[in-house]
Design an enzyme around this catalytic site. Structure first.
Site, PDB file in Angstrom:
ATOM      1  N   GLU A 137     -28.473  41.105  48.383  1.00 34.32           N
ATOM      2  CA  GLU A 137     -27.258  40.482  49.284  1.00 34.32           C
ATOM      3  C   GLU A 137     -28.075  39.798  50.324  1.00 34.32           C
ATOM      4  OE1 GLU A 137     -26.034  43.863  48.663  1.00 34.32           O
ATOM      5  OE2 GLU A 137     -24.572  42.887  47.446  1.00 34.32           O
ATOM      6  N   TYR A 144     -34.597  32.118  48.004  1.00 38.03           N
ATOM      7  CA  TYR A 144     -33.992  32.951  46.802  1.00 38.03           C
ATOM      8  C   TYR A 144     -33.993  32.084  45.728  1.00 38.03           C
ATOM      9  CZ  TYR A 144     -33.628  37.092  49.938  1.00 38.03           C
ATOM     10  OH  TYR A 144     -33.982  37.994  51.182  1.00 38.03           O
TER      11      TYR A 144
HETATM   12  C1  LIG Z   1     -36.357  34.526  55.298  1.00 36.10           C
HETATM   13  C2  LIG Z   1     -37.544  34.652  55.673  1.00 36.10           C
HETATM   14  C3  LIG Z   1     -38.194  35.866  55.132  1.00 36.10           C
HETATM   15  C4  LIG Z   1     -38.464  33.490  55.214  1.00 36.10           C
HETATM   16  O1  LIG Z   1     -39.723  33.736  55.547  1.00 36.10           O
HETATM   17  P1  LIG Z   1     -40.854  32.711  55.566  1.00 36.10           P
HETATM   18  O2  LIG Z   1     -42.257  33.344  55.670  1.00 36.10           O
HETATM   19  O3  LIG Z   1     -40.612  31.709  56.540  1.00 36.10           O
HETATM   20  O4  LIG Z   1     -40.624  31.821  54.059  1.00 36.10           O
HETATM   21  P2  LIG Z   1     -41.795  30.739  53.543  1.00 36.10           P
HETATM   22  O5  LIG Z   1     -42.608  30.124  54.548  1.00 36.10           O
HETATM   23  O6  LIG Z   1     -42.226  31.692  52.285  1.00 36.10           O
HETATM   24  O7  LIG Z   1     -40.784  29.667  53.071  1.00 36.10           O
HETATM   25  C5  LIG Z   1     -40.087  30.144  51.792  1.00 36.10           C
HETATM   26  C6  LIG Z   1     -38.877  29.074  51.536  1.00 36.10           C
HETATM   27  O8  LIG Z   1     -37.846  29.169  52.205  1.00 36.10           O
HETATM   28  C7  LIG Z   1     -37.188  28.104  51.986  1.00 36.10           C
HETATM   29  N1  LIG Z   1     -36.780  27.623  53.303  1.00 36.10           N
HETATM   30  C8  LIG Z   1     -37.456  27.875  54.506  1.00 36.10           C
HETATM   31  N2  LIG Z   1     -37.007  27.156  55.364  1.00 36.10           N
HETATM   32  C9  LIG Z   1     -35.737  26.715  55.170  1.00 36.10           C
HETATM   33  C10 LIG Z   1     -34.414  26.052  55.667  1.00 36.10           C
HETATM   34  N3  LIG Z   1     -34.547  25.653  56.969  1.00 36.10           N
HETATM   35  N4  LIG Z   1     -33.517  25.748  54.838  1.00 36.10           N
HETATM   36  C11 LIG Z   1     -33.501  25.994  53.562  1.00 36.10           C
HETATM   37  N5  LIG Z   1     -34.603  26.772  53.012  1.00 36.10           N
HETATM   38  C12 LIG Z   1     -35.506  27.027  53.692  1.00 36.10           C
HETATM   39  C13 LIG Z   1     -37.970  27.021  51.323  1.00 36.10           C
HETATM   40  O9  LIG Z   1     -37.293  27.019  50.160  1.00 36.10           O
HETATM   41  C14 LIG Z   1     -39.362  27.443  51.600  1.00 36.10           C
HETATM   42  O10 LIG Z   1     -39.996  27.165  50.420  1.00 36.10           O
HETATM   43  P3  LIG Z   1     -40.967  25.854  50.771  1.00 36.10           P
HETATM   44  O11 LIG Z   1     -41.442  25.664  52.118  1.00 36.10           O
HETATM   45  O12 LIG Z   1     -42.295  26.361  50.028  1.00 36.10           O
HETATM   46  O13 LIG Z   1     -40.237  24.873  49.891  1.00 36.10           O
HETATM   47  C15 LIG Z   1     -37.641  34.640  57.340  1.00 36.10           C
HETATM   48  O14 LIG Z   1     -37.000  33.255  57.593  1.00 36.10           O
HETATM   49  C16 LIG Z   1     -37.153  35.648  57.868  1.00 36.10           C
HETATM   50  O15 LIG Z   1     -37.392  36.591  58.214  1.00 36.10           O
HETATM   51  N6  LIG Z   1     -35.600  35.451  58.301  1.00 36.10           N
HETATM   52  C17 LIG Z   1     -35.078  36.475  59.139  1.00 36.10           C
HETATM   53  C18 LIG Z   1     -34.706  37.923  58.202  1.00 36.10           C
HETATM   54  C19 LIG Z   1     -33.791  37.394  57.148  1.00 36.10           C
HETATM   55  O16 LIG Z   1     -33.018  36.564  56.967  1.00 36.10           O
HETATM   56  N7  LIG Z   1     -34.115  37.989  55.748  1.00 36.10           N
HETATM   57  C20 LIG Z   1     -33.509  37.652  54.584  1.00 36.10           C
HETATM   58  C21 LIG Z   1     -32.481  38.376  54.460  1.00 36.10           C
HETATM   59  S1  LIG Z   1     -32.555  40.161  54.108  1.00 36.10           S
END
Ligand SMILES: CC(C)(COP(=O)(O)OP(=O)(O)OC[C@H]1O[C@@H](n2cnc3c(N)ncnc32)[C@H](O)[C@@H]1OP(=O)(O)O)[C@@H](O)C(=O)NCCC(=O)NCCS
Length: 154
Positions: free
Chosen positions: A109, A121
């Site tokens: 979710e 995702y």
């Molecule tokens: C979601 C989260 C876990 C991603 O962590 P991260 O370490 O920054 O992720 P990554 O560096 O592996 O980036 C993964 C992908 O996210 C996507 N992404 C990153 N920033 C983005 C943005 N602003 N808009 C859309 N997609 C984005 C891209 O697909 C990116 O892949 P790519 O850069 O290789 O193309 C982090 O932002 C987070 O902790 N957010 C708060 C908690 C949360 O919302 N968790 C998810 C719901 S449980």
């Protein structure tokens, strides 16, 4: 330095809680508290994975398996460490472990509007399977819908 993933145990709950507190914006009501986290970790077929760099924990995931379905319940990365691939690594690691433990599909979710998580995702092959209205209780009494996503693990 590259990230590595380690299975979490009960002693990791406090540091997972710290990461969660820093990672989630309290406005949206997506985060759990440490009691909920510890309780979930104690349930059979539920596991956490911590993302480490040089032994420092920067993120974690929480997943459970029920029969042949897994649910990715939480993924979080410290704000200052984002955009370096750890979120992707954590989701891939959760899928890999779920597959090893007998799951054939995985669900999650995500809050409608959480563009970063939705983008992550989708780029990992998840597709939208439904919507749960008013799923998250925001800090100011607002409600936010959840998008349900799924992916086959074959
Ligand atoms: C979601 C989260 C876990 C991603 O962590 P991260 O370490 O920054 O992720 P990554 O560096 O592996 O980036 C993964 C992908 O996210 C996507 N992404 C990153 N920033 C983005 C943005 N602003 N808009 C859309 N997609 C984005 C891209 O697909 C990116 O892949 P790519 O850069 O290789 O193309 C982090 O932002 C987070 O902790 N957010 C708060 C908690 C949360 O919302 N968790 C998810 C719901 S449980």
């Amino acid at each position: 330095m590259t990230f590595r993933l380690a299975l979490a145990g009960p002693r990791d709950v406090p540091r997972m809680g710290q990461i969660m507190e820093a990672a989630f914006d309290p406005r949206f009501g997506e985060a759990w508290n440490s009691v909920q986290l510890g309780g979930a970790m104690a349930i059979a077929d539920t596991w956490g994975q911590i993302g480490l760099e040089d032994d420092d924990p920067y993120g974690f995931s929480l997943t459970r398996r029920v029969i042949d379905e897994a649910e990715l319940m939480l993924v979080a990365v410290l704000p200052r460490e984002r955009g370096r691939g750890l979120g992707r690594r954590l989701v891939e690691g959760a899928m890999q472990k779920a597959r090893q433990r007998g799951a054939h599909k995985i669900f999650l979710e995500v809050r409608d509007g959480n563009a970063t998580a939705l983008g992550l995702y989708e780029s990992l092959g998840f597709s939208i399977a439904g919507r749960r209205q008013n799923y998250y209780n925001g800090a100011a009494g607002e409600r936010f819908d959840a998008i349900t996503m799924r992916r086959d693990l074959a």
